[in-house]
Design an enzyme around this catalytic site. Structure first.
Site, PDB file in Angstrom:
ATOM      1  N   HIS A 113       0.856  -1.184   0.000  1.00 32.99           N
ATOM      2  CA  HIS A 113       0.000   0.000   0.000  1.00 32.99           C
ATOM      3  C   HIS A 113       0.898   1.242   0.000  1.00 32.99           C
ATOM      4  O   HIS A 113       1.917   1.267   0.696  1.00 32.99           O
ATOM      5  CB  HIS A 113      -0.878   0.024   1.257  1.00 32.99           C
ATOM      6  CG  HIS A 113      -2.296  -0.390   1.013  1.00 32.99           C
ATOM      7  ND1 HIS A 113      -3.065  -0.994   1.975  1.00 32.99           N
ATOM      8  CD2 HIS A 113      -3.099  -0.275  -0.083  1.00 32.99           C
ATOM      9  CE1 HIS A 113      -4.275  -1.235   1.485  1.00 32.99           C
ATOM     10  NE2 HIS A 113      -4.316  -0.817   0.242  1.00 32.99           N
ATOM     11  N   ASP A 115       0.915   4.116   1.404  1.00 36.30           N
ATOM     12  CA  ASP A 115       1.320   4.819   2.629  1.00 36.30           C
ATOM     13  C   ASP A 115       2.503   4.138   3.322  1.00 36.30           C
ATOM     14  O   ASP A 115       3.171   4.756   4.148  1.00 36.30           O
ATOM     15  CB  ASP A 115       0.146   4.988   3.608  1.00 36.30           C
ATOM     16  CG  ASP A 115      -0.548   3.692   3.981  1.00 36.30           C
ATOM     17  OD1 ASP A 115      -0.851   2.901   3.071  1.00 36.30           O
ATOM     18  OD2 ASP A 115      -0.797   3.472   5.193  1.00 36.30           O
ATOM     19  N   ASP A 233      -0.431  -3.841   8.576  1.00 31.54           N
ATOM     20  CA  ASP A 233      -1.877  -3.589   8.518  1.00 31.54           C
ATOM     21  C   ASP A 233      -2.625  -4.913   8.584  1.00 31.54           C
ATOM     22  O   ASP A 233      -2.398  -5.798   7.753  1.00 31.54           O
ATOM     23  CB  ASP A 233      -2.244  -2.873   7.210  1.00 31.54           C
ATOM     24  CG  ASP A 233      -1.833  -1.414   7.218  1.00 31.54           C
ATOM     25  OD1 ASP A 233      -1.112  -1.004   8.152  1.00 31.54           O
ATOM     26  OD2 ASP A 233      -2.240  -0.677   6.293  1.00 31.54           O
TER      27      ASP A 233
HETATM   28 ZN   LIG Z   1      -1.581   1.389   5.919  1.00 30.62          ZN
HETATM   29 ZN   LIG Z   2      -2.647  -1.216   4.085  1.00 31.75          ZN
END
Ligand SMILES: [Zn+2]
Ligand SMILES: [Zn+2]
Length: 358
Positions: A113, A115, A233
């Site tokens: 991802h 971020d 995450d």
């Molecule tokens: Zn994240």
């Molecule tokens: Zn993520």
């Protein structure tokens, strides 16, 4: 007599003003010299105890936040340094914390991802120039890490040329630029696997649950009987609980579903349908603070730090609202991560000590 006194006072004020004005340059010079003497070129990690030392270089999420960089955790295990994820703005915080970039052995990505990889180029640059590397940085991560590393290498190719030409190949070593992808592929039915085992440091990749993003990993670092585990995450993940058994510190992501639902409802009310839908979508693949507390309890983690905070409480006053029942669900020390937080986990002791680098 009175007039004389007034003139005298005025003269004194003028004299003090002149001294301050003329002395300003001297004071500034003194302060600058002091900063040079105390911090430039000083190995700030030299005073840390042997064991595991954790640097919270990014406690935030994709949400814009002036105080929090994107997700990033630096780990110094003995003399070996590692960086887990490189969110936006995190690497300059890591450097500001005195992280020994010259001892970095590898980078690790939890998943791809944006971020978590926005600052990857800066990590590769700092490992190369700041860390005086002669070989590319190994970067471990899920399937696709090779594509990301190849793209970053391409992206910085022009900059690489500039730096080698400007500083010379003795300083900007041409072979030290970029990264080498180490793609982690856990066999089906395997939820964790050792991916790094050198000089007494063992790093385990753990399959977590962040569907539809597959695979996504958490990691555990073990050194001299002490350990830190980070979730990446994930929702509540039994494999993470199992792999984090008796860990000294669990860093777990957290999203407050009630606050995100309220944000979504407000966005919908103001006609921001797309943004409102995203607030609904993200609730399904993150853990609540209570989920993180449950995971820490079941793993027997000695301390719990919540990071990747969504939404990050903008003030201390709002922290209890964010935490909800997490403090009841987990009885050990529980903290919300802040950028600049350091956690010391010394070898040969039971201590887990928190401090702030800034
Ligand atoms: Zn994240
Ligand atoms: Zn993520």
């Amino acid at each position: 007599m009175k007039r004389k006194l007034l003139w005298g006072l005025a003269g004194l004020v003028l004299a003090i003003g002149a001294v301050l004005l003329l002395g300003r340059g001297w004071l500034a010079e003194r302060a600058f010299q002091r900063a040079l003497d105390t911090s430039v070129g000083v190995d700030q990690s030299a005073s840390l105890p042997d064991g595991i030392n954790v640097y919270v270089c990014g406690s935030g999420s994709p949400m814009p936040d002036a105080a929090r960089a994107g997700p990033c955790i630096g780990v110094l295990a003995g003399k070996q340094a590692f960086v887990f994820d490189a969110g936006s703005g995190s690497i300059r915080k890591l450097m500001r914390m005195g992280f020994p970039m010259e001892r970095i052995q590898a980078g690790f990505l939890t998943h791809l991802h944006s971020d978590h990889i926005d600052g990857l180029g800066e990590l590769l640059l700092q490992a190369w120039i700041g860390g005086s590397r002669g070989a590319p940085l190994p970067v471990y991560g899920p399937d696709g890490t090779d594509k990301v590393i190849a793209a970053e290498t391409q992206l910085y190719d022009i900059d690489k040329g500039f730096r080698i030409a400007h500083h010379g190949p003795q300083v900007a070593r041409p072979g030290g630029f970029g990264g080498t992808a180490q793609v982690i592929a856990l066999p089906d039915g395997t939820d964790s696997q050792t991916v790094y085992d050198q000089g007494g440091v063992r790093i385990t990749a753990i399959r977590v649950i962040h569907d539809p993003i597959k695979p996504a990993f958490g990691y555990r670092v073990d050194y001299k009987g002490r350990s830190v585990t980070l979730s990446g995450d994930t929702v509540y993940a039994p494999a993470l609980v199992k792999a984090a058994k008796d860990t000294d510190l669990l860093l777990h992501e957290a999203l407050n579903k009630r606050m995100i639902a309220a944000l979504g409802a407000k966005l919908a009310e103001r006609g921001r349908g797309d943004a409102a839908k995203i607030m609904g979508d993200i609730q399904g693949y993150h853990a609540s603070p209570e989920d993180a507390a449950r995971a820490a309890n079941e793993a027997g983690a000695k301390a719990l730090v919540l990071y990747h905070l969504v939404p990050a409480p903008p003030a201390r006053l709002i922290e209890p609202l964010f935490l909800g029942d997490a403090t009841k669900a987990y009885r050990g020390p529980l903290k919300l991560a802040q950028d600049g937080m350091m956690v010391s986990i010394p070898a040969g002791s039971e201590d887990v000590t928190f401090s702030k680098a800034f």
